[in-house]
Design an enzyme around this catalytic site. Structure first.
Site, short mmCIF file in Angstrom:
data_model
loop_
_atom_site.label_atom_id
_atom_site.label_comp_id
_atom_site.label_asym_id
_atom_site.label_seq_id
_atom_site.Cartn_x
_atom_site.Cartn_y
_atom_site.Cartn_z
N ARG A 123 0.87 -1.19 0.00
CA ARG A 123 0.00 0.00 0.00
C ARG A 123 0.91 1.23 0.00
O ARG A 123 1.84 1.31 0.80
CB ARG A 123 -0.83 -0.05 1.28
CG ARG A 123 -1.86 1.02 1.42
CD ARG A 123 -2.52 0.92 2.80
NE ARG A 123 -3.47 -0.15 2.93
CZ ARG A 123 -3.94 -0.59 4.12
NH1 ARG A 123 -3.52 -0.03 5.24
NH2 ARG A 123 -4.81 -1.57 4.18
N ARG A 175 -1.35 6.61 9.61
CA ARG A 175 -1.57 6.07 8.25
C ARG A 175 -1.66 7.18 7.23
O ARG A 175 -1.47 8.35 7.54
CB ARG A 175 -2.87 5.25 8.26
CG ARG A 175 -2.87 4.09 9.24
CD ARG A 175 -1.85 3.04 8.85
NE ARG A 175 -1.96 1.84 9.66
CZ ARG A 175 -2.79 0.82 9.39
NH1 ARG A 175 -3.61 0.87 8.37
NH2 ARG A 175 -2.80 -0.24 10.16
N LYS A 184 -3.31 1.50 14.99
CA LYS A 184 -3.28 2.43 13.86
C LYS A 184 -3.85 3.78 14.26
O LYS A 184 -4.65 3.88 15.22
CB LYS A 184 -4.06 1.85 12.69
CG LYS A 184 -5.49 1.52 13.01
CD LYS A 184 -6.24 0.96 11.81
CE LYS A 184 -5.87 -0.47 11.49
NZ LYS A 184 -6.78 -1.12 10.54
N LYS A 187 -5.31 7.50 12.38
CA LYS A 187 -5.69 8.04 11.07
C LYS A 187 -6.10 9.51 11.15
O LYS A 187 -6.85 9.89 12.05
CB LYS A 187 -6.84 7.23 10.50
CG LYS A 187 -6.49 5.76 10.27
CD LYS A 187 -7.64 4.99 9.67
CE LYS A 187 -7.18 3.58 9.31
NZ LYS A 187 -8.28 2.78 8.74
N CYS A 207 -15.25 -2.84 0.31
CA CYS A 207 -13.87 -3.14 0.71
C CYS A 207 -13.36 -4.31 -0.13
O CYS A 207 -14.11 -4.94 -0.87
CB CYS A 207 -13.81 -3.49 2.18
SG CYS A 207 -14.51 -5.11 2.52
N CYS A 251 -8.13 -10.75 1.57
CA CYS A 251 -8.18 -10.29 2.95
C CYS A 251 -8.35 -11.47 3.90
O CYS A 251 -9.34 -12.20 3.83
CB CYS A 251 -9.32 -9.30 3.16
SG CYS A 251 -9.39 -8.79 4.89
N CYS A 300 -16.51 -7.90 6.58
CA CYS A 300 -16.46 -8.21 8.02
C CYS A 300 -16.70 -6.91 8.76
O CYS A 300 -16.79 -5.85 8.16
CB CYS A 300 -15.10 -8.84 8.38
SG CYS A 300 -13.79 -7.64 8.68
N CYS A 313 -13.70 -1.36 6.69
CA CYS A 313 -12.81 -0.72 5.72
C CYS A 313 -13.57 0.06 4.64
O CYS A 313 -13.05 1.01 4.08
CB CYS A 313 -11.90 -1.76 5.08
SG CYS A 313 -10.94 -2.67 6.29
#
Ligand code: SRM
Ligand code: SF4
Length: 549
Positions: free
Chosen positions: A71, A140, A203, A205, A425, A431, A470, A474
């Site tokens: 990414r 991120r 993470k 953001k 997503c 994934c 899930c 995302c």
């Protein structure tokens, strides 16, 4: 409870080096060592395997088909023409061949074999692209309102995205040593006052919105910055904190949350304030249970007031009351637009963000041809689309002809509003956390939803439908008017009732629905909506007014 295993791996990693070099040299496996799997994320990569082929490989007693997803770190989501050419060539040489535009304004490439990681990163490096901190317990990709037409202050805000990204980069030289064979630097240069040796608990953001547009879905970020424009000048930012979409099925202590408003700071005080917020999260975030480690839980632990005070104490900057602003729109502005300097922009619809060459549309060929002219740049949006940007008026026809030739204009102009607003997503087949399909399924479901909308004369409705495989969120499905959250193969929880501009989350409506039940539910809801809505009332607001959830 003691510190989580990832905390130990980080501390023992010698500033994110771990045994990655050794793992790369091991030719007996396509995998890397267990602890390196956590560390490689901080370098912008994930070890994955092709889930479609697990059974077949197991039957043949073969190792799983391991490969790597990379990414890019791309604050504000801009690629130059030269960078697009490099991206195109890397994609063809080392990956599945598809470029995936993500919901955070950058791209992912999948299917890279272990021995192709270094050449991939080296190629990116030649055009000044990197994947540092695109994943892992660090800040991120910083996202910012994508469309330069939105506002004359776009460039100024875009620069803040880059500055915040640089300020919050880890200081370690590991990326350069491991992937680019660069020399070691002296340890003093690696001293990291922000991340120390423990990085963030999770993470982190940051997103920046430029009102009246909220294309970045700003309140879903840990740190949500809203540019405040007074007398046509950027004066500062409203800062909210504690957004996050993830939850875990069956774990009531996890929940999605929108960021809470802390207040306004002048633009010169922005960086210090964001830095202070980051250190509060570093010091107060939960390091025992990763499911409760995001900033949203830290804020709920300290209380918004307590969190604000702690931030002010550290930065020395006092928040003033949040300034007035209005959001009117979250979806992208498709087709041609011109900015205040007369430059042209074409926003192309890229369904589920997948840039590939198909039967009806050849995105890759089109964008490669555009890049080769050197007369346009590329900007990604958080709705997984692409803006062919910064085109001089005299070059517009040439670019338009290319987009026309490869079907990009036809697909953009003909897609229905519900299709153009939809987000999915990645989910299967790469994934590892996916419980259900998402990007491979949503386009087909949208075709069926389109029929229901047509039946009730709602085909021009700007409905937002989002799907995730899930509950990690995302595709930000819990911030959609209609959100689908995968629970098992072919089954989804259906959430409804968020607003259309990103200021209210939806609520769970029905659980574990398969497609026929999804369509039945939608038929009833949309029929009712078409007859009982108020004038111009969006679906999500209707759901709220009628207290359907
Ligand atoms: Fe995400 C994990 C894909 C945006 C919340 N996300 C993953 C992983 C890496 C799975 C994994 O941990 O192994 C997925 C890789 C799939 C694949 O095969 O490529 C993945 N996330 C994505 C992308 C590519 C979705 C997309 O189709 O665009 C987005 C990449 C963003 C980027 O460029 O940086 C992506 N992920 C998001 C967002 C949306 C956003 O940031 O605006 C969220 C919800 C916001 C948030 O962070 O709360 C999000 N991803 C998660 C979570 C849940 C985190 C949590 O604390 O609740 C996970 C799981 C985790 O971290 O444990 C996750
Ligand atoms: Fe994977 Fe779940 Fe994220 Fe979808 S929402 S990409 S299934 S982690």
């Amino acid at each position: 409870m003691s510190e989580s295993i990832v905390e130990k791996i980080k501390k023992q990693s010698n500033h994110l080096r771990g045994t990655l070099k050794e793992s790369l040299l091991d030719e007996h496996t396509g995998a890397i060592r267990e602890s390196d799997r956590a560390l490689i994320k901080f370098h912008g990569m994930y070890m994955q395997d092709d889930r479609d082929r697990r059974e077949e490989r197991a039957e043949k007693k073969l190792e799983r088909l391991y490969s790597y997803m990379i990414r890019l770190r791309l604050p504000g989501g801009l690629l130059t023409a030269q960078q697009w050419i490099a991206l195109h060539e890397v994609t063809n040489a080392y990956t599945t061949g598809t470029i995936k535009i993500t919901t955070r304004q950058t791209i992912q490439l999948h299917g890279i074999l272990k021995h192709h990681i270094k050449p991939t990163i080296k190629n990116f490096d030649t055009v000044k692209l990197d994947s540092i901190a695109a994943c892992g317990d660090v800040n991120r990709n910083v996202i910012a309102g994508a469309h330069p037409r939105y506002s004359p202050i776009h460039e100024e805000v875009f620069a803040y995205a880059g500055n915040i990204s640089r300020m919050l980069l880890p200081k370690t030289n590991a990326y350069y040593e491991i992937w680019l064979d660069k020399e070691k630097i002296t340890p003093e240069l690696e001293k990291d006052e922000l991340y120390e040796d423990r990085y963030f608990p999770r993470k982190f953001k940051v997103g920046i919105a430029i009102p009246p547009y909220n294309d970045v879905d700003v309140f879903t970020n840990d740190v949500a910055l809203i540019a405040i424009i007074e007398k046509n000048k950027l004066t500062g930012f409203n800062i909210a904190a504690g957004g996050g979409m993830g939850m875990t099925h069956g774990n009531a202590s996890t929940y999605p949350r929108l960021a809470s408003m802390l207040g306004f700071v002048k633009k010169d005080d922005l960086l210090e304030t964001v830095y202070a917020i980051a250190t509060v999260q570093r010091d107060f975030g939960n390091r025992e249970d990763r499911k409760l480690a995001r900033l949203k839980y830290t804020i709920d632990k300290l209380g918004v007031e307590g969190f604000r005070k702690e931030t002010e104490k550290r930065s020395g900057i006092i928040f003033s009351e949040g300034k007035k602003y209005v959001f009117t729109k979250r979806q992208d502005e498709y087709s041609w637009h011109q900015n205040h300097e007369g430059l042209f922009y074409y926003t192309a619809f890229v369904e589920t963000g997948r840039v590939y060459d198909g039967e009806n549309v050849q995105f890759k060929k089109a964008f490669y041809e555009v890049a080769k002219t050197g007369k346009a740049q590329f900007r990604f949006t958080c709705n997984q689309n692409i803006i062919i940007s910064d085109i001089l008026p005299e070059n517009k026809n040439e670019i338009e002809n290319i987009l026309q030739k490869f079907g990009v204009i036809a697909i953009t102009e003909s897609a229905s509003p519900v299709r153009r607003n939809a987000i999915a997503c990645v989910a299967l087949n790469t994934c590892p956390l996916a419980l259900a399909e998402s990007q491979r399924y949503l386009p087909a479901l949208i075709s069926k939803i389109e029929l229901i909308l047509k039946k009730y004369q709602l085909e021009n409705e700007e409905l937002s439908v989002r799907m995730t495989g899930c509950p990690n969120g995302c595709g930000r499905s819990v911030a959609a008017e209609i959100g689908f959250v995968g629970t098992a193969l072919g089954k989804y929880n259906m959430h409804i009732g968020a607003d259309a501009i990103g200021k209210r989350l939806n609520k769970l409506y029905k659980e574990n629905l398969e497609e026929p039940a999804i369509l039945d539910e939608l038929d009833v809801l949309l029929k009712d909506f078409s007859t009982n809505r108020n004038e111009n009332e969006p679906f999500g607001d209707y759901v709220l007014r009628k207290q359907i959830v």
